[in-house]
Write a protein that holds these residues in place. Structure first.
Motif, PDB file in Angstrom:
ATOM      1  N   GLY A 194       9.291  48.581  52.644  1.00 16.32           N
ATOM      2  CA  GLY A 194       9.096  49.523  51.463  1.00 16.32           C
ATOM      3  C   GLY A 194       8.497  50.820  51.623  1.00 16.32           C
ATOM      4  N   PRO A 195       7.954  51.617  50.830  1.00 14.79           N
ATOM      5  CA  PRO A 195       7.807  52.821  51.076  1.00 14.79           C
ATOM      6  C   PRO A 195       6.450  52.982  51.888  1.00 14.79           C
ATOM      7  N   GLU A 196       5.328  52.067  51.604  1.00  7.92           N
ATOM      8  CA  GLU A 196       4.280  52.089  52.199  1.00  7.92           C
ATOM      9  C   GLU A 196       4.383  51.815  53.800  1.00  7.92           C
ATOM     10  N   ASP A 197       5.465  50.733  54.135  1.00  6.63           N
ATOM     11  CA  ASP A 197       5.935  50.466  55.473  1.00  6.63           C
ATOM     12  C   ASP A 197       6.301  51.827  56.181  1.00  6.63           C
ATOM     13  N   LEU A 198       7.225  52.525  55.350  1.00  9.54           N
ATOM     14  CA  LEU A 198       7.902  53.738  56.145  1.00  9.54           C
ATOM     15  C   LEU A 198       6.741  54.861  56.184  1.00  9.54           C
ATOM     16  N   ALA A 199       5.788  54.916  55.318  1.00 12.03           N
ATOM     17  CA  ALA A 199       4.804  55.787  55.405  1.00 12.03           C
ATOM     18  C   ALA A 199       3.924  55.585  56.554  1.00 12.03           C
ATOM     19  N   ALA A 200       3.437  54.233  56.714  1.00 10.79           N
ATOM     20  CA  ALA A 200       2.825  53.797  57.702  1.00 10.79           C
ATOM     21  C   ALA A 200       3.458  54.169  59.236  1.00 10.79           C
ATOM     22  N   TRP A 201       4.872  53.870  59.174  1.00 11.84           N
ATOM     23  CA  TRP A 201       5.608  54.326  60.315  1.00 11.84           C
ATOM     24  C   TRP A 201       5.470  55.652  60.904  1.00 11.84           C
TER      25      TRP A 201
ATOM     26  N   ALA B 258       1.191  64.391  54.416  1.00 16.38           N
ATOM     27  CA  ALA B 258      -0.344  64.779  54.249  1.00 16.38           C
ATOM     28  C   ALA B 258      -0.514  65.665  53.339  1.00 16.38           C
ATOM     29  N   THR B 259       0.379  66.555  52.820  1.00 17.23           N
ATOM     30  CA  THR B 259       0.317  67.613  52.246  1.00 17.23           C
ATOM     31  C   THR B 259       0.930  67.505  50.682  1.00 17.23           C
ATOM     32  N   GLY B 260       0.966  66.124  50.452  1.00 15.94           N
ATOM     33  CA  GLY B 260       1.641  65.672  49.157  1.00 15.94           C
ATOM     34  C   GLY B 260       2.723  65.371  48.925  1.00 15.94           C
ATOM     35  N   ALA B 261       3.614  65.145  50.032  1.00 13.75           N
ATOM     36  CA  ALA B 261       4.951  64.656  50.122  1.00 13.75           C
ATOM     37  C   ALA B 261       4.800  62.909  49.725  1.00 13.75           C
ATOM     38  N   VAL B 262       5.738  62.735  48.936  1.00 14.38           N
ATOM     39  CA  VAL B 262       5.441  61.113  48.724  1.00 14.38           C
ATOM     40  C   VAL B 262       6.757  60.382  49.259  1.00 14.38           C
ATOM     41  N   VAL B 263       6.457  59.127  49.811  1.00 16.80           N
ATOM     42  CA  VAL B 263       7.468  58.254  50.314  1.00 16.80           C
ATOM     43  C   VAL B 263       7.891  57.420  49.257  1.00 16.80           C
ATOM     44  N   THR B 264       9.116  57.459  49.063  1.00 17.84           N
ATOM     45  CA  THR B 264       9.761  56.543  47.969  1.00 17.84           C
ATOM     46  C   THR B 264      10.517  55.424  48.366  1.00 17.84           C
ATOM     47  N   GLY B 265      10.860  54.512  47.419  1.00 18.07           N
ATOM     48  CA  GLY B 265      11.586  53.408  47.703  1.00 18.07           C
ATOM     49  C   GLY B 265      13.192  53.830  48.214  1.00 18.07           C
ATOM     50  N   ALA B 266      13.649  54.758  47.615  1.00 15.56           N
ATOM     51  CA  ALA B 266      14.759  55.556  48.250  1.00 15.56           C
ATOM     52  C   ALA B 266      14.843  55.785  49.632  1.00 15.56           C
TER      53      ALA B 266
END
Length: 199
Positions: A38-45, A56-64
């Motif tokens: 999911g997006p949390e996993d990708l953001a962590a990687w 870090a400047t506001g970009a959001v990691v999505t499910g897509a």
């Protein structure tokens, strides 16, 4: 052979191969869970690898984005399995290459020149820049002759991605443990077949 391996894995090559292998090894390998669900996993990687950039400047990691990451990972895995001579990798190779060719324009790269030479860097930041960094790493390895050395272990209980450091690029397993396990399995199979044929 150790000297050849050391020469093959220069810092630049190791940086590029480590990034790509770290990415493919997020998959469900050897019974371990998928680490890009999911997006949390990708953001962590992205954060662990230092590729978070604009996140870090506001970009959001999505499910897509997570789905796109898994599709990209699957394409790299197919290529690395083909590098290892795996039949399923060879079968999946045309589709993987077509997929990468279609999506590559989404992640443009920019040449960065210095006194030491030129390297490609992502033209974007955030998630797109993170994916672009993977393409840049692949281009770097290809330019240095190391692309075909990225493989997936042929041990079916492992399938971990690895950089083949053998002199003639003949490595099939990620570790001595996997090589020994497969040699023992082949020996048991030969012994069993010989016993059946001897009846």
């Amino acid at each position: 052979m150790q000297q050849a391996a050391a020469e093959m894995c220069t810092p630049a090559v190791c940086d590029s191969s480590d990034l790509l292998l770290g990415f493919v090894n997020t998959g469900p390998l050897g019974g371990s869970p998928d680490r890009l669900t999911g997006p949390e996993d990708l953001a962590a990687w992205l954060a662990r690898t230092g590729l978070a950039g604009g996140t870090a400047t506001g970009a959001v990691v999505t499910g897509a984005d997570a789905v796109a990451a898994r599709e990209l990972r699957d394409a790299f895995v197919a290529i690395f399995r083909a590098h290892s001579g795996c039949e399923d990798g060879e079968a999946a190779l045309p589709a993987a290459e077509d997929y990468l060719e279609r999506i590559a324009p989404r992640y443009p790269l920019t040449p960065r020149l210095s006194a030491d030479g030129v390297r490609l860097v992502p033209a974007q930041d955030g998630v797109l820049g993170g994916f672009g960094a993977l393409f840049a790493a692949a281009a770097d390895l290809a330019a240095r002759g190391g692309w075909a050395r990225l493989k997936m272990c042929k041990d079916p209980s492992c399938h971990t991605g690895f950089f083949d450091k053998t002199r003639n690029s003949s490595g099939l397993y990620c570790s001595t443990a996997c090589s020994t396990r497969m040699a023992a399995r082949a020996y048991r199979s030969r012994t069993k077949n010989a016993a059946v044929e001897g009846r």
